[in-house]
Structures are given as C-alpha cells and as structure tokens.
Design an enzyme around this catalytic site. Structure first.
Site, mmCIF file in Angstrom:
data_model
loop_
_atom_site.group_PDB
_atom_site.id
_atom_site.type_symbol
_atom_site.label_atom_id
_atom_site.label_comp_id
_atom_site.label_asym_id
_atom_site.label_seq_id
_atom_site.Cartn_x
_atom_site.Cartn_y
_atom_site.Cartn_z
ATOM 1 N N HIS A 8 61.547 43.955 84.965
ATOM 2 C CA HIS A 8 60.591 45.218 85.247
ATOM 3 C C HIS A 8 59.180 44.982 85.832
ATOM 4 O O HIS A 8 58.910 43.922 85.887
ATOM 5 C CB HIS A 8 60.121 45.978 83.825
ATOM 6 C CG HIS A 8 59.589 45.142 83.090
ATOM 7 N ND1 HIS A 8 60.154 44.629 81.899
ATOM 8 C CD2 HIS A 8 58.096 44.984 82.907
ATOM 9 C CE1 HIS A 8 58.847 43.949 81.255
ATOM 10 N NE2 HIS A 8 57.802 44.295 81.637
ATOM 11 N N HIS A 81 51.890 44.272 86.352
ATOM 12 C CA HIS A 81 52.649 42.928 86.331
ATOM 13 C C HIS A 81 54.109 43.060 86.789
ATOM 14 O O HIS A 81 54.523 43.933 86.811
ATOM 15 C CB HIS A 81 52.693 42.190 84.886
ATOM 16 C CG HIS A 81 53.217 43.028 83.987
ATOM 17 N ND1 HIS A 81 52.684 44.217 83.108
ATOM 18 C CD2 HIS A 81 54.424 43.139 83.261
ATOM 19 C CE1 HIS A 81 53.441 44.534 82.439
ATOM 20 N NE2 HIS A 81 54.465 43.885 82.249
ATOM 21 N N GLU A 130 55.012 38.253 83.630
ATOM 22 C CA GLU A 130 55.589 38.030 82.483
ATOM 23 C C GLU A 130 56.777 37.294 82.681
ATOM 24 O O GLU A 130 57.503 37.577 83.460
ATOM 25 C CB GLU A 130 55.454 39.656 82.139
ATOM 26 C CG GLU A 130 56.228 39.520 80.608
ATOM 27 C CD GLU A 130 56.282 40.946 80.203
ATOM 28 O OE1 GLU A 130 56.141 42.081 80.864
ATOM 29 O OE2 GLU A 130 56.962 41.098 79.043
HETATM 30 C C1 LIG Z 1 54.429 43.508 74.979
HETATM 31 C C2 LIG Z 1 54.827 44.240 76.066
HETATM 32 C C3 LIG Z 1 54.922 43.621 77.329
HETATM 33 C C4 LIG Z 1 56.268 43.818 77.722
HETATM 34 O O1 LIG Z 1 57.283 43.520 77.066
HETATM 35 O O2 LIG Z 1 56.985 44.192 79.145
HETATM 36 C C5 LIG Z 1 54.008 44.130 78.263
HETATM 37 O O3 LIG Z 1 54.259 43.969 79.591
HETATM 38 S S1 LIG Z 1 52.419 44.587 77.786
HETATM 39 C C6 LIG Z 1 51.359 44.295 79.340
HETATM 40 C C7 LIG Z 1 49.807 44.236 78.738
HETATM 41 N N1 LIG Z 1 49.741 43.137 78.257
HETATM 42 C C8 LIG Z 1 49.039 42.136 78.864
HETATM 43 O O4 LIG Z 1 48.981 42.201 80.143
HETATM 44 C C9 LIG Z 1 49.143 40.780 78.171
HETATM 45 C C10 LIG Z 1 48.447 39.627 79.320
HETATM 46 N N2 LIG Z 1 47.308 40.099 79.905
HETATM 47 C C11 LIG Z 1 46.149 39.536 79.515
HETATM 48 O O5 LIG Z 1 46.216 38.707 78.656
HETATM 49 C C12 LIG Z 1 44.996 40.096 80.264
HETATM 50 O O6 LIG Z 1 45.257 41.481 80.966
HETATM 51 C C13 LIG Z 1 44.435 39.004 81.655
HETATM 52 C C14 LIG Z 1 45.664 38.740 82.497
HETATM 53 C C15 LIG Z 1 43.880 37.780 80.823
HETATM 54 C C16 LIG Z 1 43.239 39.853 82.396
HETATM 55 O O7 LIG Z 1 42.360 40.238 81.510
HETATM 56 P P1 LIG Z 1 41.241 41.046 81.966
HETATM 57 O O8 LIG Z 1 40.258 41.321 80.767
HETATM 58 O O9 LIG Z 1 41.797 42.392 82.435
HETATM 59 O O10 LIG Z 1 40.782 40.559 83.227
HETATM 60 P P2 LIG Z 1 39.758 39.285 83.388
HETATM 61 O O11 LIG Z 1 38.378 39.608 83.618
HETATM 62 O O12 LIG Z 1 40.009 38.121 82.345
HETATM 63 O O13 LIG Z 1 40.435 38.556 84.858
HETATM 64 C C17 LIG Z 1 40.221 37.489 85.520
HETATM 65 C C18 LIG Z 1 40.803 37.569 86.705
HETATM 66 O O14 LIG Z 1 42.265 38.051 86.759
HETATM 67 C C19 LIG Z 1 42.355 39.393 87.566
HETATM 68 N N3 LIG Z 1 43.440 40.000 87.067
HETATM 69 C C20 LIG Z 1 43.182 40.744 85.761
HETATM 70 N N4 LIG Z 1 44.218 41.309 85.550
HETATM 71 C C21 LIG Z 1 45.146 41.377 86.425
HETATM 72 C C22 LIG Z 1 46.524 41.820 86.871
HETATM 73 N N5 LIG Z 1 47.071 42.587 86.024
HETATM 74 N N6 LIG Z 1 46.917 41.392 88.044
HETATM 75 C C23 LIG Z 1 46.281 40.717 88.922
HETATM 76 N N7 LIG Z 1 45.172 40.144 88.686
HETATM 77 C C24 LIG Z 1 44.447 40.510 87.355
HETATM 78 C C25 LIG Z 1 40.833 39.875 87.441
HETATM 79 O O15 LIG Z 1 40.749 40.790 88.401
HETATM 80 C C26 LIG Z 1 40.169 38.733 87.461
HETATM 81 O O16 LIG Z 1 40.169 38.377 88.853
HETATM 82 P P3 LIG Z 1 38.721 37.692 89.487
HETATM 83 O O17 LIG Z 1 37.754 39.237 89.184
HETATM 84 O O18 LIG Z 1 39.017 37.477 90.764
HETATM 85 O O19 LIG Z 1 38.073 36.702 88.440
HETATM 86 CO CO LIG Z 2 55.967 44.061 80.793
#
Ligand SMILES: CC[C@@H](C(=O)O)C(=O)SCCNC(=O)CCNC(=O)[C@H](O)C(C)(C)COP(=O)(O)OP(=O)(O)OC[C@H]1O[C@@H](n2cnc3c(N)ncnc32)[C@H](O)[C@@H]1OP(=O)(O)O
Ligand SMILES: [Co+2]
Length: 139
Positions: A8, A81, A130
C-alpha cells in the site's frame, strides 16, 4: 532481504472522510473499506482498493499519534509512506540494521494484522518505508 510487492501507499490526511470523497468522486474508486481505529499505532485507517494495491488513508488517533508532526508540516496531508511485503519481518529488520539503516522500534501488528516495521526516511532517500510480513503467496 528482497523487496516484495507494494502492499500500500500510506496517505496522511487531516480527514479520512474528505479523502474518501476525493478517491471516490474524483478518481472513481469503487472499493472503499470501512475506516477503523488502530489505537496502539495512534492512527485511524481506511483502505481504498486499486486493482493491484491499496491506498491506506491515515488520520491521527490520540495525542501521541506518530503522524501529528507530518500533518503539522503538511496541513493538507500528503504521501506519507510506502509499504512493501516481506516473507519474514524479523529477518527483514535484522537485514536493515545490518546494512546500517535505522529501524523504528520493534515489529508490531499493523493494519493488516501482521507484524510491520518502519525504516527511517533518512536512510531511504527521504521516503518512509514500511515493511509488512506477508506469508508467501498471500495478499
Ligand atoms: C500501524 C499501521 C501501519 C500499517 O499497518 O500500514 C501504518 O502504516 S501506520 C503509519 C503511521 N505510523 C508511522 O509512521 C510510524 C513510523 N513513523 C515514525 O516513527 C515517525 O513518523 C518518524 C518517521 C520518526 C518521523 O517523525 P516526525 O516527528 O514526523 O518527524 P521528525 O522531526 O522526527 O522527522 C525527522 C526527519 O524525517 C522527515 N520525515 C518525517 N516523516 C516523514 C515521512 N513520512 N516521509 C519523509 N520524511 C519524513 C522530517 O521531515 C525530518 O526531516 P528533516 O527536517 O530534513 O530532518
Ligand atoms: Co502503512
């Protein structure tokens, strides 16, 4: 580990209902599943079927939802994602770590009822990936 089928595409949205209307009315999606909450993962989910994969609409659930940060940066929502299938989630997690990628947390049950992990976007060219355990041949 070998990359498997695209299970997905995760789309973060502030409103699953509004996003459902887009996929139904603009893109003509015909199979839209009932939304459901996944409290342990901090999300509300709605799957929209496409012929060869699914769109996973995700809305924050609760204060600690992992997608609050994403929506703060992207208030209208957006591509969040990609989820690929793997035969063995533990082997996949070990392989990612062995290759130096950051695996976020431990395998946990995802929206399809099988264990999933996430690889940090910083290690995947800016794409949150993922991996979802899918028994071979099952979709
Ligand atoms: C359980 C259901 C499951 C399924 O079965 O399908 C799902 O899909 S649930 C989906 C939601 N759950 C998750 O996403 C869990 C994993 N994600 C995380 O732990 C956090 O989202 C993260 C990836 C650690 C990001 O945390 P966040 O607080 O939003 O941002 P940060 O400040 O830590 O970000 C660091 C850095 O990463 C960039 N970023 C954040 N999210 C994304 C993204 N989705 N795609 C691309 N880049 C992302 C963010 O912009 C920061 O970049 P810089 O500013 O350049 O440092
Ligand atoms: Co998912």
């Amino acid at each position: 580990m070998t990359i498997g089928r695209l299970n997905h595409v995760g789309i973060a949205t502030p409103s699953i209902e509004a996003s459902i209307a887009l996929y139904r009315d603009l893109l003509g999606a015909t199979k839209i599943h009932e939304p459901f909450d996944l409290p342990p993962q901090g999300v509300r989910i709605c799957f929209v079927d496409t012929p060869n994969s699914q769109i996973e609409l995700i809305e924050p659930y609760g204060e600690n939802s992992p997608i609050h940060g994403f929506l703060a940066r992207n208030p209208a929502g957006g591509q969040h994602h990609l989820c690929f299938e793997v035969p063995d989630i533990h082997a996949a997690a070990a392989d990612m770590k062995a290759k130096g990628a950051k695996v976020l947390g431990e395998p946990r049950i995802g929206a399809h009822g099988t264990p999933v992990i996430f690889v940090h976007p910083k290690d995947m060219g800016g794409v949150l990936v993922e991996l979802m355990e899918t028994p071979l041949g099952e979709h």
